[in-house]
Design an enzyme around this catalytic site. Structure first.
Site, PDB file in Angstrom:
ATOM      1  N   ASN A 141       0.802  -1.222   0.000  1.00 25.14           N
ATOM      2  CA  ASN A 141       0.000   0.000   0.000  1.00 25.14           C
ATOM      3  C   ASN A 141       0.832   1.269   0.000  1.00 25.14           C
ATOM      4  O   ASN A 141       0.354   2.325  -0.415  1.00 25.14           O
ATOM      5  CB  ASN A 141      -0.944   0.012   1.208  1.00 25.14           C
ATOM      6  N   GLN A 169      -4.858  -3.686  -2.259  1.00 26.51           N
ATOM      7  CA  GLN A 169      -4.388  -2.783  -3.317  1.00 26.51           C
ATOM      8  C   GLN A 169      -4.308  -3.467  -4.682  1.00 26.51           C
ATOM      9  O   GLN A 169      -4.246  -2.786  -5.704  1.00 26.51           O
ATOM     10  CB  GLN A 169      -3.006  -2.229  -2.942  1.00 26.51           C
ATOM     11  N   SER A 186     -11.087  -4.837   0.006  1.00 28.61           N
ATOM     12  CA  SER A 186     -11.827  -3.673   0.500  1.00 28.61           C
ATOM     13  C   SER A 186     -12.506  -2.970  -0.663  1.00 28.61           C
ATOM     14  O   SER A 186     -11.914  -2.807  -1.734  1.00 28.61           O
ATOM     15  CB  SER A 186     -10.867  -2.712   1.202  1.00 28.61           C
ATOM     16  N   THR A 224     -25.604  -7.951  10.842  1.00 23.79           N
ATOM     17  CA  THR A 224     -26.517  -7.668   9.739  1.00 23.79           C
ATOM     18  C   THR A 224     -25.766  -6.987   8.602  1.00 23.79           C
ATOM     19  O   THR A 224     -25.076  -5.989   8.806  1.00 23.79           O
ATOM     20  CB  THR A 224     -27.664  -6.754  10.221  1.00 23.79           C
ATOM     21  N   CYS A 307      -3.385   5.275   7.339  1.00 25.77           N
ATOM     22  CA  CYS A 307      -3.651   4.696   8.664  1.00 25.77           C
ATOM     23  C   CYS A 307      -2.620   5.122   9.699  1.00 25.77           C
ATOM     24  O   CYS A 307      -2.865   5.046  10.892  1.00 25.77           O
ATOM     25  CB  CYS A 307      -3.681   3.176   8.559  1.00 25.77           C
TER      26      CYS A 307
END
Length: 364
Positions: A141, A169, A186, A224, A307
């Site tokens: 990343n 990535q 992601s 959920t 991050c």
């Protein structure tokens, strides 16, 4: 503003947004409910699951999660036995590995060379029989370097271990080897919405649950699901599949423009050949990257992982390459892709060159 921070997040594709909107209005049913509205929502989730799975190896199941961080934590904490990973992994892997190490699991962290690549012989020595899990990122990343995942997965299997690939990535951009056992991805790194990721689990691989509850996702994930987010992820994945060649060609053109305009004074961090070209991490001596980012308010770029941007510490990835603190702090990361124009990348390079020249002039 010119946006060049594609590794942190990507612009939402219009097609993904359109797929999401109905679930904000009349299609608000819980996909785990038995009535018609619930079944309609569940059907949309399964369509999205198939779209996401189309870019992953066969012979497994996609389990939606709240993001790649959850997926990586689940894969690491849901397996057993000693772990082998790499010094340049994302914090979601390294911190999870340290946590299970403190709980008693054996941990081995492999170094990388100046190119950012794992040495095959060191990997062979570390991935010994009895290893439970090998965790390696496909595309880094911070520097975009592509690890030899297929060869490392083969070593893992020879030792009787499972292989976890952080493909956040690389998903939709770089082929994911069929030999992986667990793959974390992601949505918001592929022009989908934030707040959803997935863990692909090979058939026959059993994981302990990370979240306990209703067990809504078949491999053991509770909670959920949000049909809106699933639909957006699915639409983004379908678009990645349809535009893969066009996106790659566009990224290649942007890379050539950026590297030619910035010139040889800016040195590329990590392997030039074994990398995803949409990640340009480079440095110039005498430049303060934090000040450069502050000075260029109309340009969105970074000095490393979003991050860890508030830590104030030099990037652990750049340090693993052997860079000094000063070299790490003179490095910037430019991330670009589908919605970046050639004119924008050219103008951004000019802005960076001018700002860096001003810094160096005042420092002289």
């Amino acid at each position: 503003m010119i946006y060049l921070d594609y590794q942190a997040t990507t612009p939402l594709a219009p097609e993904a947004r359109a797929a999401m909107l109905p679930f904000l209005d009349d299609k608000f049913g819980n996909p785990h409910s038995p009535h018609r509205m619930g079944r309609e929502a569940a059907a949309a989730v399964e369509v999205a699951r198939g779209q996401v799975a189309s870019l992953l190896p066969g012979g497994g199941r996609v389990a939606f999660t709240g993001g790649a961080t959850e997926a990586l934590n689940w894969a690491i904490k849901g397996t057993r036995g000693p772990i082998v990973t790499v010094a340049t992994e994302h914090a979601a892997v390294l911190d999870s590995v340290r946590a299970v190490g403190q709980a008693g699991r054996g941990v081995r962290i492999l170094p990388v060379d100046a190119e950012g690549l794992v040495d095959p012989e060191q990997a062979r020595a570390a991935i010994a029989p009895g290893t439970g899990l090998v965790a390696v990122m496909l595309v880094n990343n911070e520097i975009g370097v592509i690890q030899p995942v297929e060869a490392l997965a083969a070593l893992a299997h020879q030792a009787g271990a499972l292989f976890l690939c952080d493909a956040v990535q690389g998903y939709g951009r770089v082929p994911i080897p069929e030999s992986c056992d667990l793959v974390a991805i992601s949505a918001h790194k592929v022009h989908g919405p934030k707040g959803i990721g997935a863990l692909w689990v090979r058939d026959g691989v059993a994981l302990e649950p990370l979240l306990h509850g209703g067990g809504q996702e078949a491999p053991g994930r509770s909670g959920t699901l949000a049909p809106m987010l699933c639909a957006g992820f699915g639409a983004a994945a379908a678009l990645m599949a349809a535009r893969r060649e066009a996106d790659a060609a566009h990224v290649e053109r942007l890379w050539l423009i950026a590297t030619r305009r910035l010139g040889p004074e800016w040195r590329i961090n990590g392997s030039v050949e074994r990398r995803w070209r949409g990640n340009l991490n480079l440095r110039r001596d005498g430049v303060d990257s934090a000040r450069l980012i502050s000075d260029l308010r109309e340009l969105a770029f970074s000095a490393g992982s979003a991050c860890a941007s508030g830590s104030g510490r030099p990037s652990h990835v750049l340090k693993a390459l052997g860079l000094s603190d000063a070299q790490a702090r003179s490095s910037i990361r430019l991330g670009f892709g589908r919605y970046t124009s050639e004119e924008e990348i050219d103008r951004a390079a000019t802005m960076i060159l001018d700002a860096a020249a001003r810094q160096r002039m005042w420092a002289a």
